[in-house]
Motif scaffolding. Structure first.
Motif, PDB file in Angstrom:
ATOM      1  N   ILE A  12       0.862  -1.175   0.000  1.00 51.07           N
ATOM      2  CA  ILE A  12       0.000   0.000   0.000  1.00 51.07           C
ATOM      3  C   ILE A  12       0.903   1.231   0.000  1.00 51.07           C
ATOM      4  N   TYR A  13       0.643   2.142  -0.923  1.00 52.73           N
ATOM      5  CA  TYR A  13       1.382   3.404  -0.975  1.00 52.73           C
ATOM      6  C   TYR A  13       0.387   4.503  -1.311  1.00 52.73           C
ATOM      7  N   GLU A  14       0.323   5.521  -0.462  1.00 53.06           N
ATOM      8  CA  GLU A  14      -0.584   6.654  -0.632  1.00 53.06           C
ATOM      9  C   GLU A  14      -2.020   6.211  -0.902  1.00 53.06           C
ATOM     10  N   GLY A  15      -2.455   5.185  -0.161  1.00 54.71           N
ATOM     11  CA  GLY A  15      -3.831   4.736  -0.257  1.00 54.71           C
ATOM     12  C   GLY A  15      -4.147   3.826  -1.431  1.00 54.71           C
ATOM     13  N   ARG A  16      -3.152   3.548  -2.269  1.00 59.86           N
ATOM     14  CA  ARG A  16      -3.354   2.670  -3.427  1.00 59.86           C
ATOM     15  C   ARG A  16      -2.668   1.331  -3.169  1.00 59.86           C
ATOM     16  N   THR A  17      -3.254   0.258  -3.695  1.00 57.28           N
ATOM     17  CA  THR A  17      -2.658  -1.074  -3.591  1.00 57.28           C
ATOM     18  C   THR A  17      -1.869  -1.357  -4.862  1.00 57.28           C
ATOM     19  N   TYR A  18      -0.661  -1.867  -4.681  1.00 58.61           N
ATOM     20  CA  TYR A  18       0.218  -2.220  -5.793  1.00 58.61           C
ATOM     21  C   TYR A  18       0.549  -3.702  -5.697  1.00 58.61           C
ATOM     22  N   ILE A  19       0.684  -4.357  -6.855  1.00 58.39           N
ATOM     23  CA  ILE A  19       1.073  -5.766  -6.883  1.00 58.39           C
ATOM     24  C   ILE A  19       2.400  -5.918  -7.606  1.00 58.39           C
ATOM     25  N   ARG A  20       3.140  -6.930  -7.198  1.00 51.71           N
ATOM     26  CA  ARG A  20       4.499  -7.159  -7.715  1.00 51.71           C
ATOM     27  C   ARG A  20       4.475  -7.496  -9.208  1.00 51.71           C
ATOM     28  N   LEU A  21       5.442  -6.945  -9.915  1.00 48.04           N
ATOM     29  CA  LEU A  21       5.687  -7.284 -11.318  1.00 48.04           C
ATOM     30  C   LEU A  21       6.917  -8.176 -11.349  1.00 48.04           C
ATOM     31  N   SER A  22       6.819  -9.319 -11.961  1.00 46.04           N
ATOM     32  CA  SER A  22       7.952 -10.233 -12.029  1.00 46.04           C
ATOM     33  C   SER A  22       8.684 -10.098 -13.342  1.00 46.04           C
ATOM     34  N   ASN A  23       9.981 -10.233 -13.293  1.00 47.57           N
ATOM     35  CA  ASN A  23      10.831 -10.264 -14.481  1.00 47.57           C
ATOM     36  C   ASN A  23      10.649  -9.077 -15.415  1.00 47.57           C
ATOM     37  N   VAL A  24      10.643  -7.877 -14.845  1.00 48.78           N
ATOM     38  CA  VAL A  24      10.608  -6.674 -15.674  1.00 48.78           C
ATOM     39  C   VAL A  24      11.873  -5.873 -15.431  1.00 48.78           C
ATOM     40  N   LYS A  27      14.211   1.177 -14.267  1.00 49.17           N
ATOM     41  CA  LYS A  27      15.187   1.971 -13.540  1.00 49.17           C
ATOM     42  C   LYS A  27      14.454   2.670 -12.395  1.00 49.17           C
ATOM     43  N   ALA A  28      14.907   2.412 -11.178  1.00 53.54           N
ATOM     44  CA  ALA A  28      14.320   3.078 -10.014  1.00 53.54           C
ATOM     45  C   ALA A  28      14.916   4.464  -9.890  1.00 53.54           C
ATOM     46  N   GLY A  29      14.074   5.424  -9.582  1.00 54.05           N
ATOM     47  CA  GLY A  29      14.510   6.811  -9.456  1.00 54.05           C
ATOM     48  C   GLY A  29      14.525   7.274  -8.018  1.00 54.05           C
ATOM     49  N   GLN A  30      14.054   8.498  -7.823  1.00 55.92           N
ATOM     50  CA  GLN A  30      14.121   9.114  -6.501  1.00 55.92           C
ATOM     51  C   GLN A  30      13.195   8.441  -5.500  1.00 55.92           C
ATOM     52  N   LYS A  31      13.581   8.543  -4.226  1.00 62.05           N
ATOM     53  CA  LYS A  31      12.763   7.979  -3.155  1.00 62.05           C
ATOM     54  C   LYS A  31      11.489   8.812  -3.030  1.00 62.05           C
ATOM     55  N   LEU A  32      10.361   8.106  -2.947  1.00 64.31           N
ATOM     56  CA  LEU A  32       9.061   8.760  -2.838  1.00 64.31           C
ATOM     57  C   LEU A  32       8.553   8.802  -1.408  1.00 64.31           C
ATOM     58  N   GLY A  33       8.916   7.811  -0.627  1.00 62.50           N
ATOM     59  CA  GLY A  33       8.400   7.703   0.730  1.00 62.50           C
ATOM     60  C   GLY A  33       8.451   6.264   1.186  1.00 62.50           C
ATOM     61  N   THR A  34       7.420   5.842   1.926  1.00 66.91           N
ATOM     62  CA  THR A  34       7.380   4.494   2.475  1.00 66.91           C
ATOM     63  C   THR A  34       6.094   3.793   2.060  1.00 66.91           C
TER      64      THR A  34
END
Length: 101
Positions: A12-24, A27-34
């Motif tokens: 959960i991030y900022e009230g939204r649910t995210y699911i893992r993406l495999s084998n993609v 490039k990770a960028g700046q830190k957004l939070g927790t």
């Protein structure tokens, strides 16, 4: 993410649910939070509940954080996650990431 837990595949991030993406590749960028992984049970053992955990959330280069984020202890170790939408459709920007464009 906590590799011992089989069921901790969503965050959960900022009230939204995210699911893992495999084998993609991304490039990770700046830190957004927790982001947090909700508590879960891998078994029917009531005492085996995995507590809620927190990880760093990072931007995924070229994609809005509303659609995809990276989660992990550092940008180099982060895994990609996509937003889980109520219509179950994958946003085109995320589909391109999955397809390897």
């Amino acid at each position: 993410m906590n590799s011992e837990s089989v069921c901790a595949s969503d965050v959960i991030y900022e009230g939204r649910t995210y699911i893992r993406l495999s084998n993609v590749e991304f490039k990770a960028g700046q830190k957004l939070g927790t982001a947090t992984s909700p508590p879960c049970r891998d078994t029917n053992d009531q005492g085996a509940e995995v507590p809620e955990t927190s990880e760093n959330a990072y931007a995924v280069s070229g994609i809005s954080p509303d659609l995809a984020i990276a989660i992990g202890p550092s940008p180099e170790q982060a895994e990609a996650f996509r937003v889980l939408r109520s219509d179950k459709k994958i946003p085109p920007e995320v589909q391109e990431l999955i397809d390897g464009s």
